[in-house]
Every structure is written in structure tokens, then in C-alpha cells.
Design an enzyme around this catalytic site. Sequence first.
Site, PDB file in Angstrom:
ATOM      1  N   LYS A   1       0.924  -1.073  -0.064  1.00 14.09           N
ATOM      2  CA  LYS A   1      -0.166  -0.045   0.215  1.00 14.09           C
ATOM      3  C   LYS A   1       0.828   1.286   0.138  1.00 14.09           C
ATOM      4  CE  LYS A   1      -4.270  -2.040   1.840  1.00 14.09           C
ATOM      5  NZ  LYS A   1      -4.057  -3.258   2.515  1.00 14.09           N
TER       6      LYS A   1
HETATM    7  C1  LIG Z   1      -4.767  -4.146   2.175  1.00 13.78           C
HETATM    8  C2  LIG Z   1      -4.110  -5.733   1.964  1.00 13.78           C
HETATM    9  C3  LIG Z   1      -4.430  -6.667   0.766  1.00 13.78           C
HETATM   10  C4  LIG Z   1      -5.639  -6.540   0.230  1.00 13.78           C
HETATM   11  O1  LIG Z   1      -5.572  -5.631  -0.817  1.00 13.78           O
HETATM   12  P1  LIG Z   1      -7.127  -5.079  -1.368  1.00 13.78           P
HETATM   13  O2  LIG Z   1      -6.375  -4.268  -2.517  1.00 13.78           O
HETATM   14  O3  LIG Z   1      -7.815  -4.622  -0.363  1.00 13.78           O
HETATM   15  O4  LIG Z   1      -7.659  -6.349  -2.036  1.00 13.78           O
HETATM   16  C5  LIG Z   1      -3.536  -7.730   0.947  1.00 13.78           C
HETATM   17  N1  LIG Z   1      -2.548  -8.005   1.748  1.00 13.78           N
HETATM   18  C6  LIG Z   1      -2.010  -7.118   2.530  1.00 13.78           C
HETATM   19  C7  LIG Z   1      -0.849  -7.376   3.381  1.00 13.78           C
HETATM   20  C8  LIG Z   1      -2.781  -5.728   2.607  1.00 13.78           C
HETATM   21  O5  LIG Z   1      -2.588  -4.767   3.467  1.00 13.78           O
END
Ligand SMILES: *Cc1c(COP(=O)(O)O)cnc(C)c1O
Length: 435
Positions: free
Chosen positions: A107
Site C-alpha cells: 500500500k
Molecule cells: C490491503 C491488503 C491486502 C488486500 O488488498 P486489497 O487491494 O484491499 O484487495 C492484501 N494484503 C495485505 C498485506 C494488505 O495490507
Amino acid sequence: MRYYSLNRQTEPVDFRAATVAGQAPDGGLYFPETIPRFPAGFVEQLPELSPAEVAYTVLQPYVGNTIPEVELRRICAEAVDFPFPLVPVTDRISALELFHGPTLAFKDVGARFMSRCLGYFSRHETRPVTVLVATSGDTGGAVASGFLGVPGVEVVILYPSGKVSPVQEQQLTALGQNITALEVDGNFDDCQRLVKQAFRDTDLMSRRRLTSANSINVARWLPQQVYYCYALAQWPSQAAPPVVSVPSGNFGNLCAGLLAYVSGLPVAHFVAACNVNDAVPAYLRSGNYSAQVAVATLSNAMDVGDPSNFGRILELFGHEHPVIQQLLTGYSVSDADTAATIGRVYEQTGYLPDPHGAVAYFALEDYLAQHPRASGIFLETAHPVKFPEAVEPATGQPVPVPTSLDELLRKPKHSIKLPPEYEALRAILLENVVA
Ligand SMILES: *Cc1c(COP(=O)(O)O)cnc(C)c1O
């Protein structure tokens, strides 16, 4: 490029307006009016292009003329200034490691891109903009880190009390400065509901400049396409295109991969890897979608019962279930299989996946077993140290803590407790208005 609301009750807007608003005034998600194709020769050139150049090429058509070229090139370079290695785990499975950024999670890419875009768009504003975000774990840390100290921006984060890991909680609550953490007595869906309600509150909106930093914001969602390109840049050129398995919760990450595919990135098939929160896998099987109530799991950043970005996936493929089904296979992986996969992969290969990566690994392995000539990539979305309570029992060993975390872990935690009721959130947001 213009963006329309999936609810179709408001006028389309440009990238700037979509980024600043987060969500359309009618409550819908913004969606690009056209999906640009990559320039001719782009895919073949990928191994020679720098990550920043790839990001600029992919994102420029989406940004249009709202950010000048030099600024956009700088934003792209800063958003992806860490490695994205493709690491072989077995002879048919490789990990695309997305956790080498400041908060050890994928993210960081979206959060860093968005924070810089918003900073650029707000450069002449006198009233601060408030980024309001619900997190099931990793979003909050990445957003907080991305916006820390950015002038003119305040960040308010809602997270479910007791449902994020200790490292995650430190990343949300220990930064201080322009970051406020609200610890909600409820689950992630409660947090998300409160945030959505705030964006519908026209009185509040007239008194505070609110924007969202969840994956629904186009400036968080779109840059996630770039690391699918980095994966292909490292994929053997003579090999058939890979199967790509994406650990999914709110489905922004997978939906970005699908966007890159529609723009021309060669991918054989996508796997939507979920934990027991399986609204999308159930849809892929049956053609019927029904929202669920989120259940807590080991892969807690994917504990989402009613994923926001699912609507974008439908839109991308004209709501044609057979088309979607042909490109995308859903899996729902239990906590028992997740834990067993962490232990087994570590023992057999020496590679230590985090619980989200393990869900994607398990699903990919099963898919490849049924497609003997295929090989694939799973996205390693976070460093295992963020989820010690899931990883350590599975391997029987402590996860080594990267030294980059030492300082953060020593800082005091600051959070404001919040009942899962909208009035409580509203009161805090109004109280904090700068006089
Ligand atoms: C947010 C997150 C996900 C899921 O991603 P999305 O885009 O919400 O589907 C998967 N793994 C980790 C470690 C995350 O922080």
C-alpha cells in the site's frame, strides 16, 4: 481523461477533482471513461525501462493535464523509489515482493503516489484538507507514512480495536504530528461504514474539506498497476505469460492488475485469493453477488465482507459474468490452510510468506496443479514481521525484525477510543476543525 461515478447521478470530472473528492457526490466510485492502451513496444521494452519511467508511462494518460510533466515525473519517481524483486520460490512459483517500502506493505505505492498528488493539488489552499481513512491494517500505516508532515494535510485514521497487529498499530498510532488515530470498538466494516457516512454528511462536508485515501480513491488505485509491469519486466521473455495470484480484500490491488491487463499487459490468468471472506469467489462461481459480514482471520488485511472495488471489476468487463469467469478464478482459503502453507513453504523452500502471501500461494498452487504447463507469480503484499501472531506458530520461530522498525517500536502509542456510532465520529471531526 475524465472519470464518471459508477452510480451515474453526477457529472464526470477530471483526475484532480476525482482525487480531491475521493468518492463521487452521489456516493459512487469514480471510473475512467476509457481504458488507455500501453504505447506500442512498451511491453517488449519493460526490462530496459526504469521503474519511474514505467510508472510515468502507465499513469500519464490517467492524470492528463492536471499535473505538469516534470511534477508528475517527480511524483512517480518518489512513489516507487524502492525495489520490487521477483523472487523464485519453486520452479513454477515466484513471489513478487511488494514490501520493501517504508511501511513494509504494497500500500506504500498507492499512498505515496496519492499523498504527493494531493499535496500538489492543495499547494495554494489555505484551509487544510482532511484525509479520512478506514483501515483493516495496512492502509492506515501506509497513508500515515505517506502524508506524515505534508503541509496543509491532516490525516484521521479509523481502525478496528484489537484487530490489527502490534507493528501495524504502532505504524498507525505512534507517528504523531498531523496524524490522528481513532480506535473503533468494532470491525473493519464498521470503520468503513462510519467513513462512508461522513462523506454523505453534507453539513459536515461544508465545514471540513474531507477526502478519502482508501483504495477507492483513483490516485491510490491506479498506481498499483505499475508493479504488475515490474513483474513482467523480470519474467523470462521466452516463457508463456504468468498466472498472477493476488491476495484480495477490498479488491483494489487485483482490479489494478486487471486494468493493466486490459491495457495490454500479457497475463495468462488471474487468481482472486481470499480468506473465508469469500463474497467475490462466490460470485465467480455462481454469478450472484451478496455482501457478507466480515469474519476475522489470520490474513486480517483481507477481512472485508463487501469489497468496494468489486463494482469496478464488473464495470471493467461490462458486467459480463462469463467474461470475468474466463479470466479470473476465485479461491477461499481457510486459516488452517493458511498456517499450514506458511509452515510448509518455509520448511520446503526456505521462503517465509506472510499470511496474505500464503493465501495467494495456496490458491496459485492449486490452480497450477490443474494447469500443468502454466507457471505463476503470487503477490507478497506485506513483510511477515507485521503478522507475527500468524507466522511464528506456523514456523515455530520468531520473525527477525528489520532494523528499520526499531525506532518506531519504541515510540508511545496515541489513539482516541471511538464507539462504532456515526455521531461520535462526527463530533470528533467537528471538534478538530481548526479555528
Ligand atoms: C490491503 C491488503 C491486502 C488486500 O488488498 P486489497 O487491494 O484491499 O484487495 C492484501 N494484503 C495485505 C498485506 C494488505 O495490507
